[in-house]
Design an enzyme around this catalytic site. Structure first.
Site, PDB file in Angstrom:
ATOM      1  N   VAL A   1     -53.512  32.237  41.291  1.00 44.61           N
ATOM      2  CA  VAL A   1     -52.657  32.858  41.257  1.00 44.61           C
ATOM      3  C   VAL A   1     -52.448  34.027  41.440  1.00 44.61           C
ATOM      4  O   VAL A   1     -52.062  34.505  42.141  1.00 44.61           O
ATOM      5  CB  VAL A   1     -51.421  31.734  40.258  1.00 44.61           C
ATOM      6  CG1 VAL A   1     -49.784  32.592  41.135  1.00 44.61           C
ATOM      7  CG2 VAL A   1     -51.696  30.814  40.290  1.00 44.61           C
TER       8      VAL A   1
ATOM      9  N   LYS B   1     -50.502  29.937  46.624  1.00 38.48           N
ATOM     10  CA  LYS B   1     -50.454  29.791  45.709  1.00 38.48           C
ATOM     11  C   LYS B   1     -48.452  28.958  45.313  1.00 38.48           C
ATOM     12  O   LYS B   1     -48.562  29.346  43.994  1.00 38.48           O
ATOM     13  CB  LYS B   1     -49.986  31.767  45.066  1.00 38.48           C
ATOM     14  CG  LYS B   1     -51.599  32.410  45.395  1.00 38.48           C
ATOM     15  CD  LYS B   1     -51.250  34.081  45.042  1.00 38.48           C
ATOM     16  CE  LYS B   1     -52.935  34.527  45.617  1.00 38.48           C
ATOM     17  NZ  LYS B   1     -53.114  36.133  46.018  1.00 38.48           N
TER      18      LYS B   1
ATOM     19  N   LYS C   1     -58.563  29.569  45.238  1.00 38.81           N
ATOM     20  CA  LYS C   1     -57.154  29.239  45.132  1.00 38.81           C
ATOM     21  C   LYS C   1     -57.352  27.673  45.591  1.00 38.81           C
ATOM     22  O   LYS C   1     -56.444  26.867  45.588  1.00 38.81           O
ATOM     23  CB  LYS C   1     -56.710  29.729  45.742  1.00 38.81           C
ATOM     24  CG  LYS C   1     -55.720  31.290  45.324  1.00 38.81           C
ATOM     25  CD  LYS C   1     -54.920  32.168  46.368  1.00 38.81           C
ATOM     26  CE  LYS C   1     -56.032  32.910  47.718  1.00 38.81           C
ATOM     27  NZ  LYS C   1     -56.780  33.831  47.235  1.00 38.81           N
TER      28      LYS C   1
ATOM     29  N   PHE D   1     -72.021  34.924  43.098  1.00 43.02           N
ATOM     30  CA  PHE D   1     -72.397  36.231  42.503  1.00 43.02           C
ATOM     31  C   PHE D   1     -71.549  37.710  43.104  1.00 43.02           C
ATOM     32  O   PHE D   1     -72.429  38.201  43.293  1.00 43.02           O
ATOM     33  CB  PHE D   1     -73.409  36.375  41.707  1.00 43.02           C
ATOM     34  CG  PHE D   1     -74.484  37.392  41.009  1.00 43.02           C
ATOM     35  CD1 PHE D   1     -73.604  36.722  39.984  1.00 43.02           C
ATOM     36  CD2 PHE D   1     -75.193  38.595  40.923  1.00 43.02           C
ATOM     37  CE1 PHE D   1     -73.992  38.370  38.974  1.00 43.02           C
ATOM     38  CE2 PHE D   1     -74.969  39.410  40.235  1.00 43.02           C
ATOM     39  CZ  PHE D   1     -74.531  39.524  39.061  1.00 43.02           C
TER      40      PHE D   1
ATOM     41  N   ASP E   1     -51.691  33.022  52.694  1.00 43.43           N
ATOM     42  CA  ASP E   1     -52.011  33.442  51.386  1.00 43.43           C
ATOM     43  C   ASP E   1     -50.925  33.017  49.959  1.00 43.43           C
ATOM     44  O   ASP E   1     -51.470  32.232  48.987  1.00 43.43           O
ATOM     45  CB  ASP E   1     -52.631  34.542  50.695  1.00 43.43           C
ATOM     46  CG  ASP E   1     -53.052  34.963  50.055  1.00 43.43           C
ATOM     47  OD1 ASP E   1     -54.421  34.646  48.873  1.00 43.43           O
ATOM     48  OD2 ASP E   1     -52.347  35.675  48.426  1.00 43.43           O
TER      49      ASP E   1
ATOM     50  N   GLY F   1     -59.138  49.461  52.062  1.00 43.01           N
ATOM     51  CA  GLY F   1     -59.701  48.302  51.644  1.00 43.01           C
ATOM     52  C   GLY F   1     -59.191  47.286  51.476  1.00 43.01           C
ATOM     53  O   GLY F   1     -59.559  46.421  50.310  1.00 43.01           O
TER      54      GLY F   1
END
Lengths: 359, 359
Positions: free
Chosen positions: A162, A234, A135, A18, A230, A216
């Protein structure tokens, strides 16, 4: 263009995790159910939530989405709710909650995809559909999880794994059916793309990363974003999904942007081009598929050269249409929650077909 | 992602018009049927062709696609074929050919859409599906033709009427279902976009148009392309389809690029922007929809600013995802023939559902 019959349905859903994404989905549920009933033919009802920090709760009649979103729960706070516990017992929630559909949005583990792979497997084995933006389980275990889904007559959907809500998988598989996708190249990481943009603005790599962290856009440890790990996950997901490959992450060559110097950036600009971190895959003559992640110097007129900031894009190379590019958000709470909605729409449409078939 | 059952089907089709697009479809049929059978679950069989120049022919068992493409027919040449005539009797062909599906690819008439509107109406009234790449009938009579299709239990599909094979309509309606499209802006005419690019390269308008004509990108009378009338029809189609409007072409304001001077182009560049001919529509607060066609000075970072040459693109503005852009070919023989294939795939998938339902 086609006429569809509308069947009104309620899907009981359980949220695993959550954090930002599932919280955004709850926000949408709190306000959009009437619109979805009218336009999409279903409403969503949250019957369980589990979260490492907040604990877990099962409520067979449904939890009020607005309360869930607005209540400022402390650690273990779900323990105060009827049917709640201060512990996040994901396995029990997934297996026993009276849910039609599990929404998996816990953290991505790039090594073995756990515990998300187990979350998905438990759900599918219990005859529950799974939608996820994670992912990890898709890059590492999609083939197994699709087989489990098939064996149990349920669906496993993962558009948001993705490009957040930007529908690259369904565009390639559905709206470009028959166009014969031969390969793709994409900008699949907003953080590294933002950093490259700031380097074009004159910053060096370290300073650009620091700025991204302050804004951020980058995590305290930016390695996964700037070293291409990362993007590699993908590329694996897209290559396996669109090109029928069975690539593992370690089979995709991976080079990040941390070695690019201000003079590399300047030299590219002088040649009417710019550096982009490109994830790509291509089907070879012999049917094998090769994937790679690497910074590439793209001429300004290249379809991916103008993709700026945190935006993502994928160019699909097709036999009949040449290059078709989809560009859109690659992150964002609501945008990623929309990916979950789009997965549920796909399941709903398939379910509606199956129901008519059985009638 | 979803498991689909494959039903093998042959669609008997009649080609109305045998210019570049339908000829390219016949080329694809000549080579791709085995692939389509395997991957899509159907094959296409040409049972009739009608063309103003070549005449018409009906062959209930099917014409050989390869022969049709390779035979160098003279004017009225279909008259030599068994079941052929030197005259193009479209009405008889459409009403009596033993076809499941009519492929309408005659010329676009921007005033009243005729004779294509009649072609589509005759076909639908005869219980035949219609697929078309013809802007005229879609911009002018989509609502009526959709109603006729519905009343006769058949489909009317027209993906290729806006961006050739680039699937903007299905992306917006299917893969972005639930994202709540609020408006769009697009580069919808490759000729004018090519001319603007050449003006950025230093040519004046008249010289750039002449170059486009020499290269075959512009017609002898370039008015429809450079004055925005072609874009206006596409704006009407998209606004009516995606925003639920009922716009007529004359209700969309329309300004072309012919008044742009070299100094306009230079001034834009000096301001880090460039001129693009933009077709757009937006749903207003009161639910009405406003459409327009006009040259706009877009900053370089705008998602449409980098769309070069004959490429087309549409940015959809959505409530949940923000801006999502699809970029791809806006013309081309094979590319436009693919649009027809994509329409037939959509019909096939809907038919397969209906068949299972009836079983």
């Amino acid at each position: 263009m086609l006429h569809r019959r509308i069947h009104m349905t309620t899907y009981n859903i359980a949220l695993i995790g959550f954090g930002g994404v599932n919280r955004a989905l709850a926000e949408l549920i709190a306000t959009k159910n009437p619109l979805w009933e009218r336009d999409l033919g279903f409403r969503l009802n949250i019957v369980a939530v589990s979260d490492l920090y907040l604990g877990s709760v099962i409520s067979p009649n449904g939890l009020d989405a607005k309360t869930l979103v607005e209540a400022n729960f402390a650690k273990g706070g779900f323990g105060q709710l009827s049917g709640g516990s201060a512990e996040a017992d994901n396995e029990t929630i997934i297996k026993t909650a009276p849910a039609d559909l599990i929404v998996e949005a816990t953290f991505t583990n790039p090594k073995d995809g756990e515990p998300a792979v187990s979350h998905c497997r438990w759900a599918l084995q219990s005859g529950k559909h799974v939608v996820t933006t994670n992912k990890g389980p898709v890059a590492i275990a999609a083939q197994e999880l699709k087989a489990v889904a098939h064996a149990n007559g349920v669906h496993f959907e993962y558009e948001g794994s993705v490009m957040s809500g930007t529908p690259v998988i369904r565009m390639a598989e559905r709206t470009l059916a028959g166009a014969e996708v031969k390969g793709f190249e994409g900008i699949l990481n907003g953080t590294s793309n933002f950093v490259l943009g700031r380097m074009e603005g004159g910053l060096d790599f370290a300073t650009a990363v620091k700025e991204a962290q302050i804004l951020g856009y980058a995590e305290a440890d930016p390695t996964a974003d700037v070293e291409g790990f990362d993007v590699r996950l993908k590329v694996v997901i897209l290559a396996n999904e669109l090109l029928g490959a069975s690539l593992k992450p370690e089979e995709v060559t991976c080079k990040g942007i941390s070695k690019l110097s201000p003079s590399d950036i300047e030299n590219a600009a002088a040649a009417n081009s710019r550096w982009k971190l490109v994830g790509s895959a291509v089907r070879n003559e012999d049917g094998t598929v090769t994937g790679s992640v690497s910074p590439k110097q793209l001429p300004f007129e290249h379809p991916l050269a103008g993709v700026n900031g945190a935006t993502n894009a994928v160019s699909l190379n097709t036999e009949l249409l040449g290059s078709v590019t989809i560009t859109g958000p690659g992150a964002g709470r609501i945008e990623t929650a929309y990916a979950l909605l789009s997965d549920i729409i796909a399941i709903h449409n398939a379910q509606a077909t199956a129901k008519r078939e059985a009638a």
